[in-house]
Design a protein around this motif. Sequence first.
Motif, PDB file in Angstrom:
ATOM      1  N   GLU A 162     -36.231   9.084  -9.242  1.00  0.00           N
ATOM      2  CA  GLU A 162     -35.607   8.726  -7.964  1.00  0.00           C
ATOM      3  C   GLU A 162     -35.019   9.957  -7.281  1.00  0.00           C
ATOM      4  OE1 GLU A 162     -32.480   5.480  -6.043  1.00  0.00           O
ATOM      5  OE2 GLU A 162     -32.630   5.707  -8.228  1.00  0.00           O
ATOM      6  N   PHE A 163     -35.395  10.108  -6.009  1.00  0.00           N
ATOM      7  CA  PHE A 163     -34.839  11.180  -5.176  1.00  0.00           C
ATOM      8  C   PHE A 163     -33.642  10.644  -4.405  1.00  0.00           C
ATOM      9  CE2 PHE A 163     -38.919  12.840  -6.108  1.00  0.00           C
ATOM     10  CZ  PHE A 163     -38.936  14.197  -5.811  1.00  0.00           C
ATOM     11  N   ASP A 164     -32.636  11.490  -4.241  1.00  0.00           N
ATOM     12  CA  ASP A 164     -31.448  11.143  -3.461  1.00  0.00           C
ATOM     13  C   ASP A 164     -31.385  12.077  -2.258  1.00  0.00           C
ATOM     14  OD1 ASP A 164     -28.947  10.584  -2.407  1.00  0.00           O
ATOM     15  OD2 ASP A 164     -27.997  10.375  -4.372  1.00  0.00           O
ATOM     16  N   PHE A 165     -31.617  11.530  -1.080  1.00  0.00           N
ATOM     17  CA  PHE A 165     -31.665  12.357   0.128  1.00  0.00           C
ATOM     18  C   PHE A 165     -30.298  12.945   0.457  1.00  0.00           C
ATOM     19  CE2 PHE A 165     -32.006  13.179   4.719  1.00  0.00           C
ATOM     20  CZ  PHE A 165     -33.173  13.947   4.719  1.00  0.00           C
ATOM     21  N   ARG A 166     -29.237  12.354  -0.059  1.00  0.00           N
ATOM     22  CA  ARG A 166     -27.896  12.878   0.193  1.00  0.00           C
ATOM     23  C   ARG A 166     -27.683  14.231  -0.480  1.00  0.00           C
ATOM     24  NH1 ARG A 166     -24.190   8.519  -2.263  1.00  0.00           N
ATOM     25  NH2 ARG A 166     -25.820   8.751  -3.855  1.00  0.00           N
ATOM     26  N   PHE A 167     -28.496  14.530  -1.483  1.00  0.00           N
ATOM     27  CA  PHE A 167     -28.368  15.783  -2.219  1.00  0.00           C
ATOM     28  C   PHE A 167     -29.278  16.818  -1.565  1.00  0.00           C
ATOM     29  CE2 PHE A 167     -28.371  18.977  -5.355  1.00  0.00           C
ATOM     30  CZ  PHE A 167     -27.382  18.723  -6.298  1.00  0.00           C
ATOM     31  N   LEU A 168     -28.744  17.567  -0.618  1.00  0.00           N
ATOM     32  CA  LEU A 168     -29.480  18.613   0.095  1.00  0.00           C
ATOM     33  C   LEU A 168     -30.826  18.114   0.612  1.00  0.00           C
ATOM     34  CD1 LEU A 168     -28.735  21.694  -2.206  1.00  0.00           C
ATOM     35  CD2 LEU A 168     -27.524  20.965  -0.156  1.00  0.00           C
ATOM     36  N   GLY A 169     -30.791  16.924   1.202  1.00  0.00           N
ATOM     37  CA  GLY A 169     -32.000  16.364   1.794  1.00  0.00           C
ATOM     38  C   GLY A 169     -33.076  16.013   0.786  1.00  0.00           C
TER      39      GLY A 169
ATOM     40  N   ALA B 193     -20.536  14.757  -3.862  1.00  0.00           N
ATOM     41  CA  ALA B 193     -20.813  13.615  -2.983  1.00  0.00           C
ATOM     42  C   ALA B 193     -21.673  12.553  -3.657  1.00  0.00           C
ATOM     43  CB  ALA B 193     -21.505  14.103  -1.710  1.00  0.00           C
ATOM     44  N   THR B 194     -22.601  12.987  -4.531  1.00  0.00           N
ATOM     45  CA  THR B 194     -23.562  12.039  -5.114  1.00  0.00           C
ATOM     46  C   THR B 194     -23.251  11.655  -6.552  1.00  0.00           C
ATOM     47  OG1 THR B 194     -25.015  13.818  -5.894  1.00  0.00           O
ATOM     48  CG2 THR B 194     -25.383  12.978  -3.654  1.00  0.00           C
ATOM     49  N   GLY B 195     -22.464  12.482  -7.241  1.00  0.00           N
ATOM     50  CA  GLY B 195     -22.220  12.247  -8.651  1.00  0.00           C
ATOM     51  C   GLY B 195     -23.400  12.607  -9.526  1.00  0.00           C
ATOM     52  N   ALA B 196     -24.392  13.302  -8.966  1.00  0.00           N
ATOM     53  CA  ALA B 196     -25.589  13.694  -9.704  1.00  0.00           C
ATOM     54  C   ALA B 196     -25.665  15.207  -9.806  1.00  0.00           C
ATOM     55  CB  ALA B 196     -26.836  13.150  -9.015  1.00  0.00           C
ATOM     56  N   GLU B 197     -26.347  15.691 -10.832  1.00  0.00           N
ATOM     57  CA  GLU B 197     -26.498  17.126 -11.029  1.00  0.00           C
ATOM     58  C   GLU B 197     -27.533  17.723 -10.079  1.00  0.00           C
ATOM     59  OE1 GLU B 197     -25.100  19.566 -13.236  1.00  0.00           O
ATOM     60  OE2 GLU B 197     -23.566  17.992 -13.119  1.00  0.00           O
ATOM     61  N   GLU B 198     -28.531  16.932  -9.703  1.00  0.00           N
ATOM     62  CA  GLU B 198     -29.619  17.435  -8.860  1.00  0.00           C
ATOM     63  C   GLU B 198     -30.113  16.336  -7.935  1.00  0.00           C
ATOM     64  OE1 GLU B 198     -31.647  19.380  -7.470  1.00  0.00           O
ATOM     65  OE2 GLU B 198     -30.825  21.278  -8.156  1.00  0.00           O
TER      66      GLU B 198
ATOM     67  N   SER C 261     -34.213  17.729  -1.467  1.00  0.00           N
ATOM     68  CA  SER C 261     -35.116  18.879  -1.568  1.00  0.00           C
ATOM     69  C   SER C 261     -35.365  19.271  -3.020  1.00  0.00           C
ATOM     70  CB  SER C 261     -34.541  20.070  -0.791  1.00  0.00           C
ATOM     71  OG  SER C 261     -33.260  20.416  -1.275  1.00  0.00           O
ATOM     72  N   VAL C 262     -36.465  19.997  -3.210  1.00  0.00           N
ATOM     73  CA  VAL C 262     -36.883  20.418  -4.545  1.00  0.00           C
ATOM     74  C   VAL C 262     -36.643  21.906  -4.721  1.00  0.00           C
ATOM     75  CG1 VAL C 262     -38.856  20.702  -6.095  1.00  0.00           C
ATOM     76  CG2 VAL C 262     -38.592  18.594  -4.776  1.00  0.00           C
ATOM     77  N   GLY C 263     -35.833  22.250  -5.720  1.00  0.00           N
ATOM     78  CA  GLY C 263     -35.659  23.623  -6.150  1.00  0.00           C
ATOM     79  C   GLY C 263     -36.162  23.782  -7.571  1.00  0.00           C
ATOM     80  N   THR C 264     -35.842  24.893  -8.191  1.00  0.00           N
ATOM     81  CA  THR C 264     -36.344  25.140  -9.547  1.00  0.00           C
ATOM     82  C   THR C 264     -35.792  24.133 -10.554  1.00  0.00           C
ATOM     83  OG1 THR C 264     -34.610  26.802  -9.777  1.00  0.00           O
ATOM     84  CG2 THR C 264     -36.799  27.587  -9.192  1.00  0.00           C
ATOM     85  N   ALA C 265     -34.525  23.801 -10.435  1.00  0.00           N
ATOM     86  CA  ALA C 265     -33.940  22.824 -11.359  1.00  0.00           C
ATOM     87  C   ALA C 265     -34.548  21.447 -11.145  1.00  0.00           C
ATOM     88  CB  ALA C 265     -32.425  22.769 -11.180  1.00  0.00           C
ATOM     89  N   THR C 266     -34.822  21.113  -9.896  1.00  0.00           N
ATOM     90  CA  THR C 266     -35.471  19.837  -9.598  1.00  0.00           C
ATOM     91  C   THR C 266     -36.867  19.820 -10.193  1.00  0.00           C
ATOM     92  OG1 THR C 266     -34.491  20.244  -7.422  1.00  0.00           O
ATOM     93  CG2 THR C 266     -35.659  18.153  -7.742  1.00  0.00           C
ATOM     94  N   GLY C 267     -37.594  20.925 -10.029  1.00  0.00           N
ATOM     95  CA  GLY C 267     -38.933  21.007 -10.603  1.00  0.00           C
ATOM     96  C   GLY C 267     -38.917  20.814 -12.102  1.00  0.00           C
ATOM     97  N   ASP C 268     -37.928  21.410 -12.780  1.00  0.00           N
ATOM     98  CA  ASP C 268     -37.804  21.223 -14.224  1.00  0.00           C
ATOM     99  C   ASP C 268     -37.653  19.746 -14.569  1.00  0.00           C
ATOM    100  OD1 ASP C 268     -37.971  23.953 -14.624  1.00  0.00           O
ATOM    101  OD2 ASP C 268     -35.798  24.243 -14.809  1.00  0.00           O
ATOM    102  N   ARG C 269     -36.837  19.052 -13.805  1.00  0.00           N
ATOM    103  CA  ARG C 269     -36.615  17.628 -14.057  1.00  0.00           C
ATOM    104  C   ARG C 269     -37.894  16.819 -13.852  1.00  0.00           C
ATOM    105  NH1 ARG C 269     -31.274  15.236 -13.418  1.00  0.00           N
ATOM    106  NH2 ARG C 269     -29.740  16.818 -14.014  1.00  0.00           N
ATOM    107  N   LEU C 270     -38.611  17.101 -12.761  1.00  0.00           N
ATOM    108  CA  LEU C 270     -39.847  16.362 -12.481  1.00  0.00           C
ATOM    109  C   LEU C 270     -40.888  16.605 -13.565  1.00  0.00           C
ATOM    110  CD1 LEU C 270     -40.083  16.951  -8.627  1.00  0.00           C
ATOM    111  CD2 LEU C 270     -39.596  14.782  -9.789  1.00  0.00           C
TER     112      LEU C 270
END
Length: 415
Positions: free
Chosen positions: A46-53, A23-28, A55-64
């Motif tokens: 930049e956060f995309d709310f369309r991607f599971l709200g 839906a977003t074309g993004a990995e996370e 939300s922050v998971g382990t992969a998101t944390g790695d990116r941040l």
Amino acid sequence: MPSANDPLDWPGYPESVARARQATGAEESVTYGQVLIGDTDVMLIEFDFRFLGGSVGTATGDRLVHALATARAHGLPVVSLLATGGSRMQEGMFSLLQLRRVARECHLNSESGVPHIAVLRNPTTGGVWASLGASADVILGVAGAQVAFGGRRVRSVEDADHPAFTAEGQYQAGLIDAVVTSESLPTAVAAWLELLTGGTPEPAEVPKALGNTEVPATGWEAVTRARATGRPRAQAYLESYFDTYELLSGDRAGGVDPGMLCGIGWRGGRSIAFAAQTGTATRAAGYRTASRLITMADRLGIPVLTLVDTPGAANDPASESAGLAAAISGVFTAVAAAHIPVTTLVIGEGGSGGALALAGAGRTWITPDAYFSVIAPELAAAILKREPGAAPELADRLRLRPQDLLDLGIVDGIA
């Protein structure tokens, strides 16, 4: 079987992630990279709310963590565009632990003098607001955005739509610096980036006096001139001194004092931070806001200008309950600890420790329309058990006129 990307083996979670990616074309839920905003290279998160709200998971944390560490390594200011519901339920405590990782990186960046601007979009809730967002140097909220630690679904029915849980409500409580529209956001971010990165080590120039040029003949004349309603106040000095400036708002602890104007201005091709009293009794929130401003400016290498103008610290019960003495102590400490120069101009009343807290040692000037005193003459009369009519006499004995203060070595000059 559990995997690094699905540590709890949550039913349907991999499929949800796959749908979000399609839906977003993004990995996370977070993307990041180096971009140019105005004339400033920044690390944009930049956060995309369309991607599971968002939300922050382990992969998101790695990116941040990688984005923040990269910004620190290259000295890039950080701009984070938040839109998130918080931690990702499908990863349980693994998700929540990411907030601690993010908070640590934010702290390291702050210690390294990396500026951070957070933009709170709709919605900004949960641990991301409490870690990445609330730790920023400047926090901008988009008008109408839901902003709260607890999201709408976890609040009581009665409180679900309370105005406190909006960008406007957070601004009124002193928790964010400004509310902006989507249209004005790019201009606001670019302006703040210029101000946060434009400091030089030279002290701020002493502003020119805007009122009388003749010093008062008596101590009581000095007091009455400082209290005159027509005397130039802080806002007039700021507008005369700066080419442009932006205001910070609030103490980040639930309080706002309109009698303390804090922010950063542009003058002569460089940034100068300011904390300016407006002539009212300063409240605890005002002192805490000034402390925040001075501490931030010191980290970012921006010289500070303080304008002193108060009859003294507020002495009502609410101020005492709000931690007035600790707040004043915080300003004394911030000024004493600052490595950047603090230049002070007393432009009106300089009443007691509530005024002295803002004064930079060795760089304090006074205007002919001002006085500086251990306490106001009327209060000195009360303490000394003298009649109220003794105030004019005590004004002379207190040696509070600008020329007296110069002779005594209390101030460095008369502006």
